[in-house]
Design an enzyme around this catalytic site. Structure first.
Site, PDB file in Angstrom:
ATOM      1  N   GLU A  41      -2.314  -8.508  -0.754  1.00  0.00           N
ATOM      2  CA  GLU A  41      -2.306  -7.358  -1.652  1.00  0.00           C
ATOM      3  C   GLU A  41      -1.725  -7.852  -2.961  1.00  0.00           C
ATOM      4  O   GLU A  41      -0.704  -8.545  -2.970  1.00  0.00           O
ATOM      5  CB  GLU A  41      -1.368  -6.277  -1.102  1.00  0.00           C
ATOM      6  CG  GLU A  41      -2.067  -5.129  -0.438  1.00  0.00           C
ATOM      7  CD  GLU A  41      -1.048  -4.118   0.072  1.00  0.00           C
ATOM      8  OE1 GLU A  41      -0.100  -3.788  -0.668  1.00  0.00           O
ATOM      9  OE2 GLU A  41      -1.200  -3.674   1.215  1.00  0.00           O
TER      10      GLU A  41
ATOM     11  N   ASP B 226       8.429   2.756  -6.577  1.00  0.00           N
ATOM     12  CA  ASP B 226       8.876   1.422  -6.196  1.00  0.00           C
ATOM     13  C   ASP B 226      10.382   1.246  -6.315  1.00  0.00           C
ATOM     14  O   ASP B 226      10.991   1.699  -7.285  1.00  0.00           O
ATOM     15  CB  ASP B 226       8.187   0.359  -7.071  1.00  0.00           C
ATOM     16  CG  ASP B 226       6.763   0.100  -6.610  1.00  0.00           C
ATOM     17  OD1 ASP B 226       6.577  -0.127  -5.406  1.00  0.00           O
ATOM     18  OD2 ASP B 226       5.847   0.149  -7.449  1.00  0.00           O
TER      19      ASP B 226
END
Ligand SMILES: Cc1ncc(COP(=O)(O)O)c(C=O)c1O
Lengths: 266, 404
Positions: free
Chosen positions: A49, A60
């Protein structure tokens, strides 16, 4: 739709082994090194990824934020990302590649143009963190038309009713968020709990490959071997930060780390 | 794009939360979907619930100390020799800024949701201070996210927050200002959405957050309407001028008046010069969960901004204002740091009873520019939405003194 991601999971099923999926950010610590890292860890991972960095990443934690900020500071943009994906895909040992990021970057680039470019450079899958179902129906369809797997996310907060609808509209993979958290936090639920949720998803449609991510590291990865795939992101990004701090070569450090992760999964 | 008749400003969105089909929406992580849907359901229920409305009114009246005054600035009007200038002095509220309304409503909603923890972002510290105070009043545990640059430049409010028992989480990423504080606060929410209520500091964020905010600040225009009828016996022809940061004070100042013809009531928003997405024809972008006009660079990254005013130092703007702009209902312009300071100086020299913080000083620049061009029978009302005590040091540094 059959693409490289399917084949990877098929192989995993035959070998009865979960897939190891890495997450790094394109351009971290710089363009060249990030490609080298990807090539190097492809020795052990089954799918890569790659994040395309955004400077307001609201889902995040600090490790992936740091990677994203470093990439942006190094001037990486979508054009570079696509070029680097193309370069990676030419590499003989390359693995299926999933791009992951925030919708603003795609929106700014143009949704159609983005998907077209993904196809052109050989992207196999796409995750958009902040474009939840059903808002992602259009882009998911567009991906399907271009043989790109659009990956829906399912969280511990997702209701069963919603989960069924998401799964119905999903492609080959679902991403199970392990816990109520941003990326890069300590796993605050037990492996048992994660596997229980995993089974709930699998029961709705056993044909879907369900990968688990958020909070996975070398300490807990072996307890989750029963899943179809495991994503390690923050732990890897953190290792890049650490090696930079210690003036070590992140390519070497990451190769070693990912090898260790792979070993713990078998 | 059109404003639909008979529908309140905050309810002009479609089923996906978009105003005018393109502003707003819910660009959020899957984890937060269910909590946000729950909050949305609760909010829609509460706003029709007589008991809750009574409770809200009780708090507005007793805890926030009721109606804020409307008065004419006689000296400024005479000095400029044009339109009558009126001040809706929202800074007179307990809490010193309009942020008191949505801080209080958010604390009441948190309570109604059965949650014990409340978190919020702040730039100027006005929302942070008010949320800390409301949390103390309602016995909630409160965390405030604030950029380290703002912690320094708005120190008096930091002290207030600490004294009210809130925990301040300093945010040093990016530009260390409001945009980063909001991001970090939203991250905290994603990780704690099962136990914690998120109070967003302006009319920004996913649909329900901006709705709760503008619903709460609408108290300002409800009061104003009543006061106008008392003062003039009718709703006069007028211009309503308001500063625009995220846009919560303007949304509240205008919400009762959006259905009046523009010729009757003109709505004018004033942005800070280098944080002015509406004035500079910025591109549509996704920021903090909503599509909006927003300053971005050529790669689509969110741009860093600059303003002397921490409350305006933000690259985006409420989807409500994008909607009001594109429907042509409101017009937007901007004022620089220097223009805001000059307006502050002039107004405080002539009108010792008002002390606008740097945020409303921006809109005073436009008021001062407009007034001399208009006739004596024309009316300009501006929202004096915050008190200057928090900017004492900056003002002293920039103009050499702080008016007593
Ligand atoms: C006094 C005051 N006015 C205006 C603003 C700008 O925000 P908004 O446009 O949401 O009212 C702030 C923000 O902190 C403020 O403190």
């Amino acid at each position: 739709m059959r693409n490289a991601i399917d084949l990877a999971f098929q192989k995993g099923r035959v070998e009865k082994k979960p897939l190891l999926i890495s997450y790094t950010v394109c351009g971290d610590p710089n363009k060249k090194k990030s490609l080298e890292i990807l090539k190097s860890i492809s020795e052990y991972v089954n799918i890569v990824e790659w994040g395309f960095a955004h400077n307001c990443p609201t889902a995040d934690g600090p490790d992936i934020q740091n990677s994203s900020y470093r990439a942006i500071k190094n001037g990486v943009n979508l054009k570079d990302t696509f070029k680097l994906v193309k370069d990676y895909k030419k590499y003989k040992n390359s693995k299926p590649l999933i791009l992951m990021g925030y919708y603003q970057m795609i929106f700014h680039y143009g949704e159609k143009r983005f998907v077209k470019k993904c196809k052109e450079v050989g992207v196999d899958g796409l995750i958009v963190v902040d474009l939840p179902w059903p808002n992602n129906k259009d882009i998911a369809k567009l991906c399907k038309k271009n043989s790109i797997c659009f990956i829906q996310l399912v969280a511990p907060t997702t209701t069963k009713k919603r989960m069924k609808m998401i799964i119905k509209d999903s492609h080959q993979i679902l991403y199970q968020i392990s816990m109520i958290s941003t990326t890069g936090k300590k796993l605050k639920v037990s492996s048992k709990e994660i596997i229980k949720n995993n089974k709930i998803i699998k029961r709705i449609n056993p044909k879907k490959n369900v990968v688990v991510g958020f909070g996975i590291n070398k300490k807990n990865i072996s307890s989750l071997k029963k899943c179809d795939g495991l994503v390690v992101g923050s732990a890897i990004c953190k290792e890049i930060s650490t090696s930079l701090k210690n003036r070590q070569n992140p390519v070497k450090k990451l190769n070693k780390m990912v090898k260790e992760l792979k070993r713990k999964m078998s | 794009m059109k404003i639909r008749k008979g529908i309140p400003l905050i309810d002009q969105h479609d089923k996906n939360g978009f105003y005018g089909g393109k502003f707003g929406g819910n660009f959020i992580a899957e984890t937060a979907i269910k909590p946000i849907q729950d909050l949305s359901k609760l909010f829609e229920k509460l706003r029709k619930d007589k008991k809750f409305l009574k409770l809200k009114d009780y708090y507005f009246k007793n805890y926030l100390k009721g109606e804020t005054p409307l008065f004419k600035l006689e000296n400024l009007t005479d000095h400029l020799g044009g339109a009558q200038i009126w001040c809706k002095d929202v800074s007179a509220i307990h809490g010193d800024a309009h942020k008191a309304y949505h801080a209080t409503v958010n604390a009441l909603i948190c309570k109604a949701a059965g949650k014990k923890y409340i978190v919020g972002d702040t730039g100027a510290g006005m929302f942070g201070k008010n949320l800390a105070m409301a949390a103390r009043e309602l016995k909630l545990k409160c965390k405030i996210f604030m950029g380290t640059k703002d912690i320094k430049r708005q120190a008096p409010n930091v002290k207030f927050m600490r004294e009210a028992g809130a925990e301040i989480i300093p945010v040093s990423s990016g530009s260390a200002t409001l945009v980063d504080a909001v991001s970090e606060c939203m991250r905290y929410y994603v990780s704690n959405c099962d136990t914690t209520h998120l109070a967003v500091g302006s009319a920004i964020g996913a649909n329900v957050f901006l709705k709760i905010c503008a619903y709460s600040t609408a108290q300002i225009s409800r009061e104003l309407k009543k006061q106008l009828l008392e003062e003039f016996g009718e709703i006069p022809k007028m211009k309503l001028v308001n500063v625009i940061g995220g846009g919560s004070s303007a949304a509240g100042f205008w919400s009762e008046f959006i259905h009046y013809p523009k010729k009757h009531i003109e709505l004018i928003g004033v942005e800070a010069k280098y944080c002015a997405p509406l004035t500079t024809n910025a591109k549509l972008a996704i920021l903090h969960g909503a599509a909006q006009y927003c300053l971005t660079d050529k790669n689509g990254q969110i741009k860093e901004t600059h303003s002397i005013s921490a409350g305006l130092d933000y690259p985006g703007v409420s989807p409500l204002h994008c909607f009001l702009k594109d429907t042509g209902r409101a017009r937007y312009c901007s004022a620089s740091d220097e223009q805001a300071l000059a307006a502050f100086k002039l107004v405080t020299q002539l009108e010792p009873s008002v002390k606008p913080s740097l945020e409303p000083s921006h809109c005073l620049h436009e008021v001062i520019r407009l007034a001399p061009k208009l006739n004596e029978d024309e009316i300009i009302i501006y929202n004096n939405c915050g008190h200057a005590y928090k900017d004492r040091k900056i003002i002293q540094e920039k103009i050499g003194y702080y008016p007593t």
